[in-house]
Scaffold this motif. Structure first.
Motif, PDB file in Angstrom:
ATOM      1  N   ARG A 196       0.817  -1.213   0.000  1.00  0.00           N
ATOM      2  CA  ARG A 196       0.000   0.000   0.000  1.00  0.00           C
ATOM      3  C   ARG A 196       0.852   1.266   0.000  1.00  0.00           C
ATOM      4  O   ARG A 196       0.486   2.272  -0.615  1.00  0.00           O
ATOM      5  N   LEU A 197       1.992   1.223   0.658  1.00  0.00           N
ATOM      6  CA  LEU A 197       2.913   2.362   0.604  1.00  0.00           C
ATOM      7  C   LEU A 197       3.431   2.577  -0.810  1.00  0.00           C
ATOM      8  O   LEU A 197       3.548   3.707  -1.294  1.00  0.00           O
ATOM      9  N   GLY A 200       1.110   4.460  -2.783  1.00  0.00           N
ATOM     10  CA  GLY A 200       0.846   5.818  -2.329  1.00  0.00           C
ATOM     11  C   GLY A 200      -0.246   5.966  -1.308  1.00  0.00           C
ATOM     12  O   GLY A 200      -0.719   7.069  -1.043  1.00  0.00           O
ATOM     13  N   HIS A 201      -0.675   4.832  -0.695  1.00  0.00           N
ATOM     14  CA  HIS A 201      -1.737   4.887   0.319  1.00  0.00           C
ATOM     15  C   HIS A 201      -1.134   5.221   1.689  1.00  0.00           C
ATOM     16  O   HIS A 201      -0.839   4.333   2.477  1.00  0.00           O
ATOM     17  N   LYS A 202      -0.944   6.486   1.950  1.00  0.00           N
ATOM     18  CA  LYS A 202      -0.396   6.889   3.250  1.00  0.00           C
ATOM     19  C   LYS A 202      -0.897   8.286   3.594  1.00  0.00           C
ATOM     20  O   LYS A 202      -1.359   9.035   2.733  1.00  0.00           O
TER      21      LYS A 202
END
Length: 203
Positions: A196-197, A200-202
């Protein structure tokens, strides 16, 4: 990538730490105990790895679905630790971590289809389906809460989680056949957080 990840949404508390190529994982009593022990366990795990919070690249937390108190605990601890060390936070869907754990237990190569189903209490299941291709996971359906009797396993999917343990007499024979006991382990949390990082999921 150096990561700390944890999940307190179930009856157990799961933690994972990755520093370079080394991993440390823990499974402890959860529920009400998690709110009292999570911060201390995170710091203890970092000491075991010989690292500080500022050496991490991010912190991942189990975002459920699951126990409201457990979700609130994990989110608050992740935000608190990350704020002090100026780190990004990544939310890890608990059912996706369950699917990752199941995938690690299935020897089949190639595409693997998993239906994660966890006991939601109150006679319901939390359910979501995933498809793994080259060990990368894609969500193939929405997260839902349904009675065990309404769970229909699509052809080619394997049931994973604890639904077959919690409701063995209320699931169909098709669901029970080949079911895999899986949980949001520390290793699974780290795997999902990394993916997820990268996407770009942050925050």
């Amino acid at each position: 990538m150096n990561l700390l990840a944890f999940d307190s949404s179930t009856e157990r508390l799961y933690l994972g730490l990755r520093l370079g190529g080394a991993h440390w994982v823990r499974e402890l009593a959860g529920g009400a105990m998690a709110s009292a022990t999570l911060i201390g366990e995170c710091l203890s795990l970092l000491r075991e790895g010989g690292a500080s919070l500022r050496e991490l690249d991010a912190i991942g937390f189990g975002a459920g679905p699951g126990s409201f108190t457990g979700l609130r605990t994990a989110c608050a601890v992740a935000q608190g630790l990350a704020f002090g060390a100026n780190l990004p936070v990544v939310a890890v869907p608990t059912l996706m971590a369950v699917a990752h754990d199941a995938r690690s237990r299935i020897a089949t190569a190639g595409v693997v289809r998993i239906c994660s189903a966890m006991d939601a209490r109150m006679n319901e299941l939390y359910v979501c389906t995933y498809v793994f291709d080259s060990n990368k996971v894609n969500e193939s359906g929405d997260q839902v809460a349904i009675p065990p009797e309404k769970l229909v396993l699509e052809p080619g999917f394997v049931l994973a989680g604890n639904a077959h343990i919690a409701y063995p007499t209320r699931l169909s024979e098709a669901c029970l056949q080949g079911a895999v006991l899986a949980t949001p382990t520390g290793a699974a949390l780290l795997a999902v957080a990394t993916e997820r990082l990268a996407l770009g999921h942050k925050t």
